[in-house]
Design a protein around this motif. Structure first.
Motif, PDB file in Angstrom:
ATOM      1  N   LEU A   1       0.817  -1.208   0.000  1.00 33.52           N
ATOM      2  CA  LEU A   1       0.000   0.000   0.000  1.00 33.52           C
ATOM      3  C   LEU A   1       0.854   1.263   0.000  1.00 33.52           C
ATOM      4  CD1 LEU A   1      -2.905  -1.163   2.328  1.00 33.52           C
ATOM      5  CD2 LEU A   1      -2.930  -0.910  -0.167  1.00 33.52           C
ATOM      6  N   VAL A   2       2.007   1.221   0.672  1.00 28.35           N
ATOM      7  CA  VAL A   2       2.927   2.361   0.646  1.00 28.35           C
ATOM      8  C   VAL A   2       3.445   2.584  -0.780  1.00 28.35           C
ATOM      9  CG1 VAL A   2       5.226   3.143   1.385  1.00 28.35           C
ATOM     10  CG2 VAL A   2       3.600   2.271   3.076  1.00 28.35           C
ATOM     11  N   ILE A   3       3.882   1.513  -1.430  1.00 27.94           N
ATOM     12  CA  ILE A   3       4.390   1.619  -2.806  1.00 27.94           C
ATOM     13  C   ILE A   3       3.285   2.111  -3.744  1.00 27.94           C
ATOM     14  CG2 ILE A   3       5.220   0.297  -4.798  1.00 27.94           C
ATOM     15  CD1 ILE A   3       6.716  -1.512  -2.720  1.00 27.94           C
ATOM     16  N   ALA A   4       2.099   1.500  -3.632  1.00 24.34           N
ATOM     17  CA  ALA A   4       0.988   1.867  -4.516  1.00 24.34           C
ATOM     18  C   ALA A   4       0.573   3.319  -4.300  1.00 24.34           C
ATOM     19  CB  ALA A   4      -0.193   0.929  -4.282  1.00 24.34           C
ATOM     20  N   THR A   5       0.544   3.760  -3.047  1.00 25.70           N
ATOM     21  CA  THR A   5       0.187   5.149  -2.756  1.00 25.70           C
ATOM     22  C   THR A   5       1.233   6.102  -3.320  1.00 25.70           C
ATOM     23  OG1 THR A   5      -1.021   4.498  -0.776  1.00 25.70           O
ATOM     24  CG2 THR A   5      -0.338   6.796  -0.915  1.00 25.70           C
ATOM     25  N   ALA A   6       2.504   5.757  -3.132  1.00 27.99           N
ATOM     26  CA  ALA A   6       3.588   6.598  -3.663  1.00 27.99           C
ATOM     27  C   ALA A   6       3.522   6.701  -5.182  1.00 27.99           C
ATOM     28  CB  ALA A   6       4.939   6.034  -3.227  1.00 27.99           C
ATOM     29  N   LEU A   7       3.044   5.646  -5.832  1.00 24.56           N
ATOM     30  CA  LEU A   7       2.933   5.638  -7.293  1.00 24.56           C
ATOM     31  C   LEU A   7       1.595   6.195  -7.784  1.00 24.56           C
ATOM     32  CD1 LEU A   7       4.556   2.145  -8.037  1.00 24.56           C
ATOM     33  CD2 LEU A   7       5.605   4.411  -8.307  1.00 24.56           C
ATOM     34  N   GLY A   8       0.703   6.536  -6.834  1.00 21.35           N
ATOM     35  CA  GLY A   8      -0.592   7.104  -7.195  1.00 21.35           C
ATOM     36  C   GLY A   8      -1.574   6.098  -7.778  1.00 21.35           C
ATOM     37  N   TRP A   9      -1.423   4.827  -7.432  1.00 24.40           N
ATOM     38  CA  TRP A   9      -2.293   3.784  -7.973  1.00 24.40           C
ATOM     39  C   TRP A   9      -3.682   3.846  -7.335  1.00 24.40           C
ATOM     40  CZ3 TRP A   9       1.048  -1.315  -8.148  1.00 24.40           C
ATOM     41  CH2 TRP A   9       2.116  -1.127  -9.036  1.00 24.40           C
ATOM     42  N   HIS A  10      -4.666   3.313  -8.049  1.00 27.52           N
ATOM     43  CA  HIS A  10      -6.031   3.228  -7.550  1.00 27.52           C
ATOM     44  C   HIS A  10      -6.214   1.941  -6.739  1.00 27.52           C
ATOM     45  CE1 HIS A  10      -7.288   6.805  -9.654  1.00 27.52           C
ATOM     46  NE2 HIS A  10      -6.676   6.355 -10.747  1.00 27.52           N
ATOM     47  N   THR A  11      -7.417   1.703  -6.267  1.00 24.79           N
ATOM     48  CA  THR A  11      -7.720   0.611  -5.341  1.00 24.79           C
ATOM     49  C   THR A  11      -7.339  -0.775  -5.850  1.00 24.79           C
ATOM     50  OG1 THR A  11      -9.503   1.898  -4.342  1.00 24.79           O
ATOM     51  CG2 THR A  11      -9.563  -0.481  -3.991  1.00 24.79           C
ATOM     52  N   VAL A  12      -7.786  -1.146  -7.044  1.00 24.71           N
ATOM     53  CA  VAL A  12      -7.565  -2.520  -7.532  1.00 24.71           C
ATOM     54  C   VAL A  12      -6.073  -2.854  -7.687  1.00 24.71           C
ATOM     55  CG1 VAL A  12      -7.997  -4.156  -9.409  1.00 24.71           C
ATOM     56  CG2 VAL A  12      -9.866  -2.751  -8.520  1.00 24.71           C
ATOM     57  N   PRO A  13      -5.278  -2.034  -8.377  1.00 29.93           N
ATOM     58  CA  PRO A  13      -3.853  -2.382  -8.457  1.00 29.93           C
ATOM     59  C   PRO A  13      -3.149  -2.295  -7.103  1.00 29.93           C
ATOM     60  CG  PRO A  13      -4.307  -0.352  -9.711  1.00 29.93           C
ATOM     61  CD  PRO A  13      -5.617  -0.898  -9.246  1.00 29.93           C
ATOM     62  N   SER A  14      -3.611  -1.411  -6.224  1.00 26.79           N
ATOM     63  CA  SER A  14      -3.032  -1.314  -4.880  1.00 26.79           C
ATOM     64  C   SER A  14      -3.248  -2.609  -4.098  1.00 26.79           C
ATOM     65  CB  SER A  14      -3.657  -0.149  -4.095  1.00 26.79           C
ATOM     66  OG  SER A  14      -3.390   1.080  -4.710  1.00 26.79           O
ATOM     67  N   ILE A  15      -4.473  -3.108  -4.145  1.00 29.24           N
ATOM     68  CA  ILE A  15      -4.793  -4.364  -3.459  1.00 29.24           C
ATOM     69  C   ILE A  15      -4.016  -5.518  -4.091  1.00 29.24           C
ATOM     70  CG2 ILE A  15      -6.618  -6.070  -3.059  1.00 29.24           C
ATOM     71  CD1 ILE A  15      -8.532  -3.719  -2.574  1.00 29.24           C
ATOM     72  N   ALA A  16      -3.923  -5.533  -5.415  1.00 32.88           N
ATOM     73  CA  ALA A  16      -3.193  -6.615  -6.099  1.00 32.88           C
ATOM     74  C   ALA A  16      -1.733  -6.654  -5.636  1.00 32.88           C
ATOM     75  CB  ALA A  16      -3.276  -6.442  -7.612  1.00 32.88           C
ATOM     76  N   LEU A  17      -1.075  -5.496  -5.603  1.00 35.17           N
ATOM     77  CA  LEU A  17       0.313  -5.458  -5.147  1.00 35.17           C
ATOM     78  C   LEU A  17       0.424  -5.870  -3.683  1.00 35.17           C
ATOM     79  CD1 LEU A  17       3.298  -4.828  -5.649  1.00 35.17           C
ATOM     80  CD2 LEU A  17       2.794  -2.432  -5.018  1.00 35.17           C
ATOM     81  N   ALA A  18      -0.487  -5.380  -2.850  1.00 35.22           N
ATOM     82  CA  ALA A  18      -0.465  -5.725  -1.425  1.00 35.22           C
ATOM     83  C   ALA A  18      -0.644  -7.235  -1.222  1.00 35.22           C
ATOM     84  CB  ALA A  18      -1.552  -4.952  -0.674  1.00 35.22           C
TER      85      ALA A  18
END
Length: 163
Positions: free
Chosen positions: A44-61
């Motif tokens: 979630l830290v990486i996804a937030t830093a990259l400005g990702w939305h919910t679905v890709p954020s959850i996928a990475l997490a």
């Protein structure tokens, strides 16, 4: 170094089906929760830093939760002298169901809490929701792990290596 079949036989002689305690289940779940939490937070830290939305954020997490969940099992197995191939098989057997349940529950809770996924890392809402999500995941997963361990499966397959 014991083979998987020797270990499996020895472990059943020690714990046997139906003998999982709540303490053992909670310990296995906490172990899994630690790896999942590391992966969730990092993802979630990486996804937030990259400005990702919910679905890709959850996928990475989720991907990172599985990675760190398995890693926390692989490290002690390798330290105990278990070969990579056997250690990977043991980690997959020990943690897969637990991680799947935990990820479904904690991500479901995060999505269900209004605004939690969009709150951002500086928000108390995000961190409070994540804490609640991980607590709920722990409470749901512990009885499942107790049942699985009681059948000689799941974390029971690596129990003898954790000293």
């Amino acid at each position: 170094m014991t083979s998987m079949s020797e270990h499996h036989h020895h472990h059943h002689a020690h714990t046997g089906p139906g003998r999982a305690s709540w303490r053992m289940a909670a310990s296995a779940t906490l172990h899994c929760l630690t790896g999942c939490a590391i992966g969730e937070v990092l993802g979630l830290v990486i996804a937030t830093a990259l400005g990702w939305h919910t679905v890709p954020s959850i996928a990475l997490a989720v991907v990172l939760a599985f990675f760190f969940g398995y890693l926390l099992t692989l490290i002690p197995l390798r330290r105990a002298g278990v070969a990579w191939k056997d250690a990977i098989k043991l980690a997959l057997a020990a943690d897969t169901v637990s991680i799947i349940v935990m990820e479904i529950v904690d991500n479901g809770v995060m999505v269900a809490i209004p605004g939690a996924m969009d709150a951002g890392l500086a928000s108390g809402l995000f961190w409070g929701a994540l804490a609640v999500a991980l607590l709920v995941a722990f409470l749901v997963t512990t009885p499942i792990n107790k049942w699985i361990i009681g059948r000689g499966k799941g974390h029971a397959v690596v129990h003898a290596y954790h000293h």
